[in-house]
Design an enzyme around this catalytic site. Structure first.
Site, PDB file in Angstrom:
ATOM      1  N   ALA A   1      25.354  38.843 -21.831  1.00  0.00           N
ATOM      2  CA  ALA A   1      24.393  37.931 -22.451  1.00  0.00           C
ATOM      3  C   ALA A   1      23.131  38.627 -22.937  1.00  0.00           C
ATOM      4  CB  ALA A   1      24.031  36.812 -21.473  1.00  0.00           C
ATOM      5  N   LEU A   2      22.688  39.656 -22.239  1.00  0.00           N
ATOM      6  CA  LEU A   2      21.462  40.342 -22.662  1.00  0.00           C
ATOM      7  C   LEU A   2      21.616  41.049 -24.003  1.00  0.00           C
ATOM      8  CD1 LEU A   2      19.999  41.864 -19.379  1.00  0.00           C
ATOM      9  CD2 LEU A   2      19.027  40.043 -20.791  1.00  0.00           C
TER      10      LEU A   2
ATOM     11  N   MET B   1      28.161  33.537 -20.600  1.00  0.00           N
ATOM     12  CA  MET B   1      28.174  32.876 -19.305  1.00  0.00           C
ATOM     13  C   MET B   1      27.433  33.754 -18.312  1.00  0.00           C
ATOM     14  SD  MET B   1      29.475  30.159 -17.791  1.00  0.00           S
ATOM     15  CE  MET B   1      30.793  29.646 -18.885  1.00  0.00           C
TER      16      MET B   1
ATOM     17  N   ILE C   1      26.624  33.679 -14.315  1.00  0.00           N
ATOM     18  CA  ILE C   1      26.926  33.004 -13.055  1.00  0.00           C
ATOM     19  C   ILE C   1      26.075  33.625 -11.950  1.00  0.00           C
ATOM     20  CG2 ILE C   1      28.719  32.428 -11.374  1.00  0.00           C
ATOM     21  CD1 ILE C   1      30.764  32.669 -13.679  1.00  0.00           C
TER      22      ILE C   1
ATOM     23  N   GLU D   1      24.324  37.256  -5.886  1.00  0.00           N
ATOM     24  CA  GLU D   1      23.494  37.398  -4.690  1.00  0.00           C
ATOM     25  C   GLU D   1      22.166  38.095  -4.956  1.00  0.00           C
ATOM     26  OE1 GLU D   1      25.833  39.291  -1.691  1.00  0.00           O
ATOM     27  OE2 GLU D   1      27.431  37.803  -1.828  1.00  0.00           O
ATOM     28  N   THR D   2      21.926  38.504  -6.187  1.00  0.00           N
ATOM     29  CA  THR D   2      20.706  39.259  -6.483  1.00  0.00           C
ATOM     30  C   THR D   2      19.858  38.540  -7.525  1.00  0.00           C
ATOM     31  OG1 THR D   2      21.642  40.536  -8.308  1.00  0.00           O
ATOM     32  CG2 THR D   2      21.997  41.402  -6.068  1.00  0.00           C
TER      33      THR D   2
ATOM     34  N   HIS E   1      19.281  39.539 -10.377  1.00  0.00           N
ATOM     35  CA  HIS E   1      19.784  39.856 -11.713  1.00  0.00           C
ATOM     36  C   HIS E   1      20.077  38.589 -12.524  1.00  0.00           C
ATOM     37  CE1 HIS E   1      21.555  42.407 -14.764  1.00  0.00           C
ATOM     38  NE2 HIS E   1      22.647  41.657 -14.750  1.00  0.00           N
TER      39      HIS E   1
ATOM     40  N   ASN F   1      22.431  27.898 -29.050  1.00  0.00           N
ATOM     41  CA  ASN F   1      22.445  28.705 -27.832  1.00  0.00           C
ATOM     42  C   ASN F   1      23.497  28.172 -26.872  1.00  0.00           C
ATOM     43  OD1 ASN F   1      22.020  30.112 -25.481  1.00  0.00           O
ATOM     44  ND2 ASN F   1      19.828  29.756 -25.397  1.00  0.00           N
TER      45      ASN F   1
END
Length: 153
Positions: free
Chosen positions: A47-48, A76, A78, A81-82, A84, A109
């Site tokens: 995505a970035l 996408m 999702i 745990e971080t 990020h 978008n």
């Protein structure tokens, strides 16, 4: 949606989650085909990278490359745990908004930010949430608005 002149769209899709990307792309293509639009598709890793690809397309058009009436961003994100997730979700949305406003882009978008796979699939499939189709229809609506307001470049 009002009838618009024939349009050419660039779909930029992030392939980080291949199966979900396929579902999102299916929805976007179906919506664009139904509207009689033509489109090109480019893929990026995540995505970035989507905003950078759109900026590259704009630069390419300035140099005589393909010109697009609008853009559809599909991806996408999702939650893991971080931290990020927050960076990718926030920065991809910010960069797309910056491009849309600064360049007067007709942009749909379709970068989804979800908590888990279940939410992702419920939104990605054309038979359920159809967020790929929603993003494509949003781009078409914004193209029609640009034409109506005389903001075409």
């Amino acid at each position: 949606m009002a009838k618009i002149k024939p349009v050419h769209i660039l779909i930029v899709e992030a392939r980080f989650y291949d199966d979900m990307a396929d579902a999102m792309l299916d929805g976007a293509k179906h919506a664009l085909d139904a509207a009689g639009a033509t489109y090109d598709i480019v893929t990026v890793p995540g995505a970035l990278e989507i905003p950078a690809a759109i900026a590259m397309a704009l630069d390419g058009a300035d140099e005589g490359g393909a010109e697009y009436d609008g853009f559809v961003a599909l991806g996408m994100v999702i939650r893991g745990e971080t931290y990020h997730f927050d960076i990718v979700a926030n920065e991809s949305a910010r960069a797309l908004m910056d491009l849309a406003v600064s360049e007067s882009l007709a942009l749909g978008n379709g970068i989804l930010t979800v908590e888990n796979d279940e939410q992702a699939w419920a939104r990605a499939r054309r038979t359920e949430g159809d967020k790929g189709g929603f993003a494509a229809r949003a781009a078409l609506t914004m193209i029609e608005l640009k034409q109506r307001l005389g903001a075409e470049k």
